[in-house]
Scaffold this motif. Structure first.
Motif, short mmCIF file in Angstrom:
data_model
loop_
_atom_site.label_atom_id
_atom_site.label_comp_id
_atom_site.label_asym_id
_atom_site.label_seq_id
_atom_site.Cartn_x
_atom_site.Cartn_y
_atom_site.Cartn_z
N ASP A 138 0.81 -1.21 0.00
CA ASP A 138 0.00 0.00 0.00
C ASP A 138 0.85 1.27 0.00
O ASP A 138 0.31 2.38 -0.06
CB ASP A 138 -0.95 0.01 1.20
CG ASP A 138 -0.23 -0.18 2.54
OD1 ASP A 138 0.93 -0.63 2.52
OD2 ASP A 138 -0.84 0.10 3.58
N HIS A 141 0.23 3.53 -3.08
CA HIS A 141 -1.02 4.26 -3.01
C HIS A 141 -0.91 5.45 -2.05
O HIS A 141 -1.33 6.57 -2.38
CB HIS A 141 -2.14 3.32 -2.55
CG HIS A 141 -3.51 3.91 -2.57
ND1 HIS A 141 -4.12 4.31 -3.73
CD2 HIS A 141 -4.38 4.17 -1.56
CE1 HIS A 141 -5.33 4.80 -3.46
NE2 HIS A 141 -5.50 4.72 -2.15
N SER A 145 -0.94 8.38 -4.76
CA SER A 145 -2.33 8.52 -5.18
C SER A 145 -3.03 9.71 -4.52
O SER A 145 -3.00 9.85 -3.30
CB SER A 145 -3.12 7.25 -4.87
OG SER A 145 -4.49 7.44 -5.17
N ALA A 148 -5.73 8.57 -1.95
CA ALA A 148 -5.32 7.84 -0.74
C ALA A 148 -6.09 8.39 0.46
O ALA A 148 -6.70 9.45 0.39
CB ALA A 148 -3.83 8.00 -0.51
N SER A 599 -2.15 -0.62 -9.86
CA SER A 599 -1.83 0.42 -8.87
C SER A 599 -2.03 1.81 -9.48
O SER A 599 -2.53 2.72 -8.81
CB SER A 599 -0.39 0.27 -8.38
OG SER A 599 -0.21 -0.95 -7.70
#
Length: 602
Positions: A138, A141, A145, A148, A599
């Motif tokens: 993770d 992310h 991201s 997130a 992802s």
């Protein structure tokens, strides 16, 4: 194994309790056979319901999480039923917080039966002799991201977790490395490698202040200090998307491999359909030799090795003819039962290489890979500039024989390699590929430092200053011309020529730092400090020069924040081999192309 051996109940037998993370750490270090040989009668997951064994002592090898500690306390806090086990020996994989220690302390049924409690430094998993992971899928992310979990500190919290886990690696190896990092293009943007590097340096300083009197780091000679180099996935988002035809990289790309396990079906010598699951790791005698070969070389090597093995074993009935399929191998196994395990490995790799090539043909990957290579290299196999690349890419994208994932990967390779594209160019390509619903996925590349505007800057790892370049062993293959930029970075690093402005030190190494020694946490001695099992930073890259002189080779650890590809892992082995220097590589996670694609989508 030292932990398991340390617990010696009077009966000689014990139960081993693990959680989902610690079992991965244990599996990387030893086999179930090794565990049972040390008096472990049963290995159970602490997270699931279990039968009480009140006459047995239990060894808990668990991570210091709220969930695992809660279950530990629950096992001994059962007022009506009584404790699950006669006694508890608790080993945490890393430092346990004061809050969790208080919970243990206030669980009366546990304290009275607690015979030992120790903290280890094992927050990493040894995948191979030169590769490790922190098992933080993770991380990508949380760092990149925009979707997130909300919170200003989500990125910083993940960087802290990464640094803490890397610190356990350094302590376990007894290495106090000089820490370097890839400098971000702009301060405050795409700076995770820099931030983690600083936190690791601070962590090592903190450990040294807390521990007094016993040597923490191994003593090294002048110029022999280990170097830890951190780079960021956004420095090179291209490599994980490329089709790579190294055997290991291809297997994890086109086959369904989960946690290194491959499941396949075949007909045995009785004609029965049998399903078998195998683990692809270094316990397989053939895998280390084959994994970094080009798939074509891997196929021929398996066949040649098998014929040689049969010849040396005087299997005259098979030596006289070609042995090329699973059926003939089954016959060989019947005639040589003492070699059944090794013969099974030959059978596995002949099957696996064949299936990889079947996928290559069925998915029309030659056409896809040709364009990927031309885009990444900026030229065709003859070294000539490719005119009208958009048209060549469009032809592949329009094909019904190419999968949607492969089209999307090719489109992303195109965008990255072209320094950005205009909307007028991108939209027709998406329509030709019937991928218009994936426009947001392509745009997500912006969060990996990829410009979607024409003439935008390339990701910075492509702009290295000077340094030597490696010559890939499989360069004779047209679809293997591209090499990960990280390979050149590593080679330049071990040559001592890595630019100090692009890759600065957190703290420049000094003679005092190299000779510094301090104590580990909790007063552990060097003798008792847990050592990595398979991952031990071996001296040198296979040559005998250092061994002959008795001099230890420099050690280099390269860490990729955000995920490392199998092609980059192979690069670390390649540099170790050609340079004679010991190089190890690690990351928050090991990513296949499809996982990397997913992802980016999310």
């Amino acid at each position: 194994m030292a932990v398991i051996k340390e617990v010696e109940p009077e009966s000689g037998w014990k139960v081993l309790l693990v959680d989902h993370t610690s079992v991965r750490i244990m599996s990387a270090a030893c086999r179930m056979f090794d565990v049972t040989e040390e008096g472990v009668t049963l290995v159970e997951n602490i997270e699931i319901s279990r039968q009480p064994m009140p006459d047995m002592e239990a060894l808990y090898f668990i991570t210091p999480t709220v969930e695992s500690v809660k279950q530990l306390c629950s096992d001994f806090g059962r007022e009506k039923q009584g404790p699950m086990y006669d006694a508890a020996h608790v080993y945490f994989t890393s430092h346990v917080s004061d809050e969790l220690l208080y919970k243990i302390k206030t669980t009366e049924g546990l304290i009275s039966r607690l015979k030992s409690l120790k903290e280890l430094n094992l927050e990493f998993i040894s995948l191979e002799s030169r590769a490790f992971t922190l098992e933080l899928p993770d991380a990508f992310h949380h760092i990149y991201s925009p979707s997130a979990p909300i919170g200003a500190n989500r990125k910083q919290e993940m960087e802290r977790r990464i640094a803490d886990k890397l610190l356990t690696l350094c302590v376990t190896l007894g290495q106090r490395p000089a820490v370097r990092y890839k400098k971000p293009m702009r301060e405050g943007y795409y700076d995770s490698a820099q931030e983690v590097a600083k936190l690791v340096e601070e962590g090592m300083d903190s450990v040294e202040r807390m521990a007094v009197g016993i040597q923490l780091w191994d003593t090294v000679g002048a110029g022999q200090q280990c170097t830890l180099l951190l780079v960021d996935r956004c420095d090179d988002p291209l490599t994980p998307l490329m089709h790579d035809y190294g055997y290991q990289a291809m297997v994890y790309d086109v086959m369904d491999i989960r946690q290194d396990r491959y499941k396949y079906s075949y007909r045995n010598d009785k004609g029965e359909q049998v399903t078998k699951e195998v683990v692809l790791n270094e316990l397989d005698a053939l895998w280390p030799r084959l994994r970094h070969l080009h798939i074509a070389d891997a196929m021929s090597t398996v066949s040649d090795d098998f014929k040689r093995f049969m010849s040396e074993s005087k299997a005259t009935g098979l030596v006289k003819r070609e042995v090329s399929d699973i059926k003939e191998m089954a016959a060989a196994i019947k005639g040589m039962p003492q070699y059944k395990e090794l013969m099974g490995k030959f059978s596995l790799h002949m099957d696996l290489t064949k299936r990889c090539m079947d996928e290559y043909q069925q998915k029309n990957l030659e056409k896809v890979s040709e364009q990927e290579q031309n885009l990444a290299m900026g030229a065709d196999a003859q070294g000539k500039s490719v005119k009208n690349q958009a048209a060549a890419v469009r032809e592949v994208l329009e094909s019904n024989e190419v999968s949607e994932d492969d089209k999307l990967r090719l489109l992303m390779v195109y965008v990255i390699s072209q320094d950005g594209v205009t909307e007028a160019t991108l939209e027709p390509l998406l329509e030709a590929a019937r991928l218009t619903r994936h426009l947001s996925t392509v745009r997500n590349l912006e969060h990996l430092n990829v410009s979607l505007q024409k003439k935008g800057p390339k990701p910075s790892m492509f702009k290295l200053k000077g340094g030597s370049k490696t010559k890939p062993s499989d360069a004779s293959y047209d679809l293997a011309r591209y090499r990960p930029p990280l390979e050149n970075v590593i080679m330049t690093l071990v040559d001592g020529k890595l630019d100090k402005d692009q890759f600065p030190y957190v703290t420049a190494p000094s003679k005092d730092k190299q000779a510094a020694a301090a104590a580990p946490l909790l007063g552990q001695s060097v003798r008792s400090r847990p050592r990595a099992n398979r991952f031990e930073l071996p001296t040198g890259g296979g040559d005998d020069d250092d061994a002959a002189s008795g001099r230890e080779a420099p050690k280099f650890i390269v860490f990729v924040v955000g995920g490392v590809s199998h092609a980059e892992i192979a690069s670390a082995y390649h540099v170790s081999k050609v340079s004679g220097h010991s190089v190890a590589i690690g990351s928050t996670d090991v990513v296949s192309p499809v996982r990397f694609l997913r992802s980016i989508e999310h």
